[in-house]
Design an enzyme around this catalytic site. Structure first.
Site, PDB file in Angstrom:
ATOM      1  N   GLN A 208       0.841  -1.201   0.000  1.00 56.40           N
ATOM      2  CA  GLN A 208       0.000   0.000   0.000  1.00 56.40           C
ATOM      3  C   GLN A 208       0.878   1.254   0.000  1.00 56.40           C
ATOM      4  OE1 GLN A 208      -3.267  -0.188  -0.370  1.00 56.40           O
ATOM      5  NE2 GLN A 208      -3.549   2.030  -0.420  1.00 56.40           N
ATOM      6  N   SER A 234      -5.651   1.316   4.578  1.00 55.69           N
ATOM      7  CA  SER A 234      -6.347   0.626   3.499  1.00 55.69           C
ATOM      8  C   SER A 234      -7.028  -0.629   4.025  1.00 55.69           C
ATOM      9  CB  SER A 234      -5.366   0.223   2.397  1.00 55.69           C
ATOM     10  OG  SER A 234      -6.015  -0.674   1.509  1.00 55.69           O
ATOM     11  N   HIS A 236      -7.618  -3.105   2.374  1.00 55.48           N
ATOM     12  CA  HIS A 236      -7.014  -4.293   1.770  1.00 55.48           C
ATOM     13  C   HIS A 236      -5.998  -4.955   2.703  1.00 55.48           C
ATOM     14  CE1 HIS A 236      -8.934  -4.442  -2.145  1.00 55.48           C
ATOM     15  NE2 HIS A 236      -8.934  -3.120  -2.128  1.00 55.48           N
ATOM     16  N   GLU A 290     -17.117   3.168  -4.903  1.00 57.45           N
ATOM     17  CA  GLU A 290     -16.332   2.120  -5.578  1.00 57.45           C
ATOM     18  C   GLU A 290     -17.237   0.901  -5.723  1.00 57.45           C
ATOM     19  OE1 GLU A 290     -12.563   1.215  -3.746  1.00 57.45           O
ATOM     20  OE2 GLU A 290     -11.835   3.278  -3.928  1.00 57.45           O
ATOM     21  N   HIS A 293     -15.430  -2.547  -4.859  1.00 58.29           N
ATOM     22  CA  HIS A 293     -14.753  -2.859  -3.587  1.00 58.29           C
ATOM     23  C   HIS A 293     -15.759  -3.447  -2.591  1.00 58.29           C
ATOM     24  CE1 HIS A 293     -11.591  -2.064  -0.428  1.00 58.29           C
ATOM     25  NE2 HIS A 293     -12.676  -2.098   0.325  1.00 58.29           N
TER      26      HIS A 293
END
Ligand SMILES: [Zn+2]
Length: 323
Positions: A208, A234, A236, A290, A293
């Site tokens: 990231q 993030s 993620h 998004e 996502h």
């Protein structure tokens, strides 16, 4: 004989007079007590609030949610409809009351609903300027956004490799619980004629960092912040989020509204997934929409969010943070 009659009459008369005096005293006492009680009542907060125009229902709410001191201060101002609306909000958090009112003073055109949403999610503070290391013991309900971060060393303990069948590329990982749910969802979508493809999954802090830094070095901090999360911020890195596309709609610009996206919007919650950044929620989530996502939060929370018009950030503040 005559004298006796006279005495009897006199006696009768004085009994009557006595009785009248007693009745008179009783009435005076009763009236006095009433006046006293009336004066006393007029000094109560309840009376003062009713005079200001608050309803009994609203006053009842005050006694449930506020201290005596706070109620007294309400009696010293005009009726405050905004204050009532904040208290009546479904996601009202007492600890945030002062911040609601401060935010309202600076943003008077905002509705009570907006003020509660914004404040509960700390969006009344500048992003990245009010940092809380997130509580990873919340497991798959942990929150990562532009206030709650994961430290550099956080790596989920149950990462598994994703099969190439579901992924563009290879060597990509996700948490076990997410992978199991995703496979169930993938099969159901496949039966409906939709071929889902994961395009991004678990990302390390360092990955990231390099994504963010490359934007920052080329375009500057403001632009970098608008399209990528800073390292640690993030989702993620949680191993709970995946970017999903389909074989037919493969880009961030064409995926929204595609059959695969529509299918996810209507069905993903049944498998515990939510579209984390929806339309018109940027103010609260910190991210523009998004469509690709998707975040795993478990079926119970995903179902709640599917049925109610709030973001996961708001859900976390109200239901999870102080559990
Ligand atoms: Zn993503």
């Amino acid at each position: 004989m005559i004298n006796l009659k006279k005495t009897k009459l006199k006696l009768k008369k004085s009994i009557w007079i006595g009785l009248i005096i007693v009745i008179f005293i009783c009435i005076a006492l009763f009236a006095g007590l009433n006046i006293y009680q009336n004066i006393k009542y007029k000094q109560t907060n309840e009376y003062k609030l009713l005079q200001l125009g608050y309803t009994n229902e609203e006053i009842q709410l005050f006694t449930e949610l506020l201290t005596e001191e706070e109620i007294t201060s309400l009696t010293e101002a005009n009726k405050d409809d905004f204050f009532v609306a904040v208290l009546q909000d479904q996601y009202f958090i007492k600890a945030n009351l002062d911040r609601y009112m401060t935010y309202h003073d600076q943003n008077e055109n905002r509705s009570a609903r907006e003020v509660v949403s914004i404040t509960n999610t700390n969006s009344d503070y500048p992003r990245y300027d009010y940092n809380i290391e997130t509580d990873t013991s919340k497991d798959y309900l942990l929150l990562v956004n532009k206030y709650y971060y994961l430290n550099e060393d956080y790596v989920p303990s149950d990462l598994v490799n994703i099969s190439n069948q579901y992924y563009y590329g290879e060597n990509h990982q996700i948490r076990r619980i997410v992978y199991d749910a995703f496979i169930d969802m993938w099969n159901e979508a496949y039966n409906a004629g939709i071929y889902l493809i994961i395009n991004s999954s678990y990302r390390t802090y360092q990955e990231q960092q390099s994504v963010y830094d490359s934007y920052k070095n080329t375009y500057g901090t403001t632009y970098a912040d608008s399209i990528a999360a800073r390292p640690g911020y993030s989702e993620h890195q949680t191993g709970l989020s995946i970017d999903i596309f389909s074989t037919e709609y493969t880009t961030t610009s064409n995926f929204k509204g595609s059959p695969a996206h529509e299918w996810l919007v209507n069905n993903a919650y049944k498998y515990g997934f939510i579209q984390r950044y929806e339309e018109n929620t940027e103010e609260v989530t910190g991210f523009a929409e998004e469509a690709w996502h998707w975040r795993y939060v478990g079926i119970e929370v995903a179902t709640y969010l599917h049925e109610h018009d709030i973001t996961f950030d708001e859900y976390y503040a109200y239901f999870i943070a102080n559990e």
